[in-house]
Enzyme design. Structure first.
Site, mmCIF file in Angstrom:
data_model
loop_
_atom_site.group_PDB
_atom_site.id
_atom_site.type_symbol
_atom_site.label_atom_id
_atom_site.label_comp_id
_atom_site.label_asym_id
_atom_site.label_seq_id
_atom_site.Cartn_x
_atom_site.Cartn_y
_atom_site.Cartn_z
ATOM 1 N N PHE A 123 -102.236 -64.874 49.698
ATOM 2 C CA PHE A 123 -102.872 -64.397 50.926
ATOM 3 C C PHE A 123 -103.358 -62.973 50.694
ATOM 4 O O PHE A 123 -102.566 -62.089 50.360
ATOM 5 C CB PHE A 123 -101.897 -64.435 52.103
ATOM 6 C CG PHE A 123 -102.595 -64.411 53.440
ATOM 7 C CD1 PHE A 123 -102.667 -65.554 54.220
ATOM 8 C CD2 PHE A 123 -103.205 -63.255 53.920
ATOM 9 C CE1 PHE A 123 -103.326 -65.545 55.453
ATOM 10 C CE2 PHE A 123 -103.868 -63.236 55.137
ATOM 11 C CZ PHE A 123 -103.925 -64.391 55.904
ATOM 12 N N GLY A 124 -104.651 -62.770 50.904
ATOM 13 C CA GLY A 124 -105.243 -61.457 50.700
ATOM 14 C C GLY A 124 -105.442 -60.728 52.013
ATOM 15 O O GLY A 124 -106.429 -60.966 52.718
ATOM 16 N N GLU A 127 -105.780 -54.032 51.683
ATOM 17 C CA GLU A 127 -106.952 -53.529 50.981
ATOM 18 C C GLU A 127 -106.646 -52.165 50.367
ATOM 19 O O GLU A 127 -105.695 -51.488 50.780
ATOM 20 C CB GLU A 127 -108.142 -53.447 51.937
ATOM 21 C CG GLU A 127 -108.510 -54.807 52.503
ATOM 22 C CD GLU A 127 -109.878 -54.842 53.175
ATOM 23 O OE1 GLU A 127 -110.511 -53.770 53.302
ATOM 24 O OE2 GLU A 127 -110.305 -55.945 53.563
ATOM 25 N N SER A 132 -100.497 -49.745 55.209
ATOM 26 C CA SER A 132 -99.827 -50.209 56.422
ATOM 27 C C SER A 132 -100.806 -50.485 57.564
ATOM 28 O O SER A 132 -100.491 -51.225 58.495
ATOM 29 C CB SER A 132 -98.787 -49.183 56.890
ATOM 30 O OG SER A 132 -97.730 -49.091 55.960
ATOM 31 N N ARG A 272 -64.988 -52.981 31.712
ATOM 32 C CA ARG A 272 -65.152 -51.632 31.158
ATOM 33 C C ARG A 272 -63.885 -50.824 31.358
ATOM 34 O O ARG A 272 -63.339 -50.753 32.465
ATOM 35 C CB ARG A 272 -66.323 -50.939 31.863
ATOM 36 C CG ARG A 272 -66.548 -49.491 31.437
ATOM 37 C CD ARG A 272 -67.211 -49.426 30.069
ATOM 38 N NE ARG A 272 -67.802 -48.116 29.850
ATOM 39 C CZ ARG A 272 -67.180 -47.081 29.272
ATOM 40 N NH1 ARG A 272 -65.932 -47.217 28.870
ATOM 41 N NH2 ARG A 272 -67.804 -45.937 29.120
ATOM 42 N N GLN A 340 -74.894 -46.527 38.964
ATOM 43 C CA GLN A 340 -73.883 -45.495 38.776
ATOM 44 C C GLN A 340 -72.582 -46.088 38.237
ATOM 45 O O GLN A 340 -71.929 -45.492 37.373
ATOM 46 C CB GLN A 340 -73.615 -44.781 40.107
ATOM 47 C CG GLN A 340 -72.871 -43.452 39.971
ATOM 48 C CD GLN A 340 -73.740 -42.375 39.339
ATOM 49 O OE1 GLN A 340 -74.959 -42.478 39.314
ATOM 50 N NE2 GLN A 340 -73.109 -41.336 38.807
ATOM 51 N N GLY A 344 -74.287 -45.007 31.777
ATOM 52 C CA GLY A 344 -75.434 -45.031 30.870
ATOM 53 C C GLY A 344 -75.977 -46.427 30.639
ATOM 54 O O GLY A 344 -77.190 -46.621 30.480
ATOM 55 N N GLU A 367 -94.550 -56.282 52.572
ATOM 56 C CA GLU A 367 -94.505 -57.035 53.835
ATOM 57 C C GLU A 367 -94.037 -56.167 55.008
ATOM 58 O O GLU A 367 -93.287 -56.601 55.874
ATOM 59 C CB GLU A 367 -93.651 -58.299 53.697
ATOM 60 C CG GLU A 367 -94.263 -59.303 52.726
ATOM 61 C CD GLU A 367 -93.886 -60.740 53.008
ATOM 62 O OE1 GLU A 367 -93.681 -61.096 54.177
ATOM 63 O OE2 GLU A 367 -93.826 -61.513 52.048
ATOM 64 N N SER A 370 -90.542 -49.713 55.624
ATOM 65 C CA SER A 370 -89.409 -49.417 56.515
ATOM 66 C C SER A 370 -89.869 -48.654 57.753
ATOM 67 O O SER A 370 -89.327 -48.845 58.849
ATOM 68 C CB SER A 370 -88.348 -48.603 55.758
ATOM 69 O OG SER A 370 -87.764 -49.380 54.728
#
Length: 383
Positions: A123-124, A127, A132, A272, A340, A344, A367, A370
């Site tokens: 669905f386009g 643009e 928004s 870990r 976190q 690493g 879509e 927020s």
């Protein structure tokens, strides 16, 4: 209120969970790093009937409901969001507009292949200069005899350029303004390969790297007048109703990502060791993962509530916006916290949380951002 899944919904959920773990998880990382669309996985999802979950059997669907689609999206996103968004866009943005607003002839022509996963629809709406402000459409469609002549462009369109994309529905200005100053915007179906319809190269994206997202261009692109989808001048309104459903689906996808972060963090916290003990034995890690689980649980309740209202035929615009807002926030926060927990290693793409971190941000944008969700909630409160 009983939140227990029905036998049918639980069977579906468990089936998709098993598929995601066995078929998607072992291979999707390689597709992701190559930026390659996973055609084999999509074909398997099609064979399972996932692309036809909320569509009537007479059009090749499974005859289920929209909540079934949401459950499938959640389970897929626990493993990978590229696969989940391919399904979400293929159903809610590709097939559902045709299913909701198409003529009987259009449904019978396009839906069987879309619901079977053999083909994808898109669905386009958005643009390049719109974002928004989706109502600020500049793409035009002018009637010339028995054909629409389309000119303009669209941006960030999912599933629009795959080898199996069959149709893109686009919104376009088809007339002047009404007495309230609103432009006439209609939805028109453009088959893939139509002369004058050009699809750009894939975007280089931060996340969702194994999904297809492109810019579309229309240069005197001609399609039959019969390709009008729904009522002329109602294209934007039609899409807004589709978007309300889609927000519940994106909320479910977001919950899946958030839950995936919990799953991976719990597993890693057991494996870990640091300072002679599993890191899960330390309160700092326990509290972080507990907060992640609480966010996920709350977000799941939000999308369940929105889906319940939708299936009951009750107004659910506010609940959909709340679900999308809460769930996308949970996904982003959990992705950060999971990274976190992994330290690493969370920054390494070989671990799923690396993908989760890259994929989470778009959920606060796609879509409806927020900010748009907060605006919708405030409007529903009369503000």
């Amino acid at each position: 209120m009983d939140l227990t899944l029905s036998d049918e919904h639980e069977t579906l959920r468990a089936t998709v969970e098993d598929f995601a773990r066995k078929e998607v998880a072992p291979v999707i990382g390689e597709f992701y790093e190559r930026g390659e669309f996973p055609y084999d996985i999509v074909a398997k999802m099609g064979a399972m009937g996932l692309f036809g979950l909320p569509v009537d059997e007479s059009y090749g669907g499974m005859g289920g409901d929209y909540f079934a689609l949401c459950l499938a999206l959640e389970e897929l996103a626990r493993v990978d969001s590229s696969v989940a968004i391919t399904l979400e866009a293929g159903v809610s943005l590709g097939a559902m507009p045709i299913y909701r607003f198409g003529t009987e002839e259009q449904k019978r022509e396009w839906l069987p292949a879309l619901t079977g996963g053999e083909r994808l629809g898109a669905f386009g709406l958005t643009e390049p200069g719109g974002g928004s402000d989706a109502g600020a459409t500049r793409t035009t469609a002018t009637l010339d005899g028995d054909e629409w002549v389309i000119n303009g462009s669209k941006a960030f369109i999912t599933n629009s350029g795959t080898d199996i994309t069959s149709v893109v529905t686009v919104t376009a200005i088809t007339g002047g303004r009404d007495v309230a100053g609103r432009r006439e915007i209609s939805a028109i179906m453009v088959p893939a390969g139509t002369p004058g319809f050009r699809v750009s190269k894939k975007y280089s994206k931060v996340g969702w790297s194994a999904s297809d997202t492109r810019e579309l261009f229309f240069d005197d692109c001609r399609v039959p007048a019969a390709n009008l989808l729904g009522e002329r001048g109602r294209g934007y309104a039609q899409f807004l109703s589709i978007l309300d459903e889609g927000r519940v689906a994106i909320a479910a996808l977001s919950v899946g990502l958030a839950q995936g972060c919990v799953d991976e963090s719990v597993r890693y916290a057991h494996e870990r060791e640091a300072f002679g003990n599993p890191i899960g034995s330390y309160q700092a890690i326990q509290f972080k993962i507990a907060d992640m689980e609480a966010r996920t649980h709350t977000a799941r309740l939000a999308y369940y509530a929105a889906a319940a209202k939708m299936l009951a035929g009750e107004p659910f615009k506010k609940e959909a916006a709340i679900a999308k807002l809460v769930a996308s926030n949970a996904a982003m926060d959990n992705a950060r916290d999971a990274t976190q927990v992994f330290g690493g290693y969370g920054f390494m793409n070989e671990y799923p949380v690396g993908r989760f971190y890259r994929d989470a941000k778009i959920l606060e944008i796609g879509e409806g951002t927020s900010e748009v969700q907060r605006m919708l909630i405030a409007r529903q409160l009369g503000l």
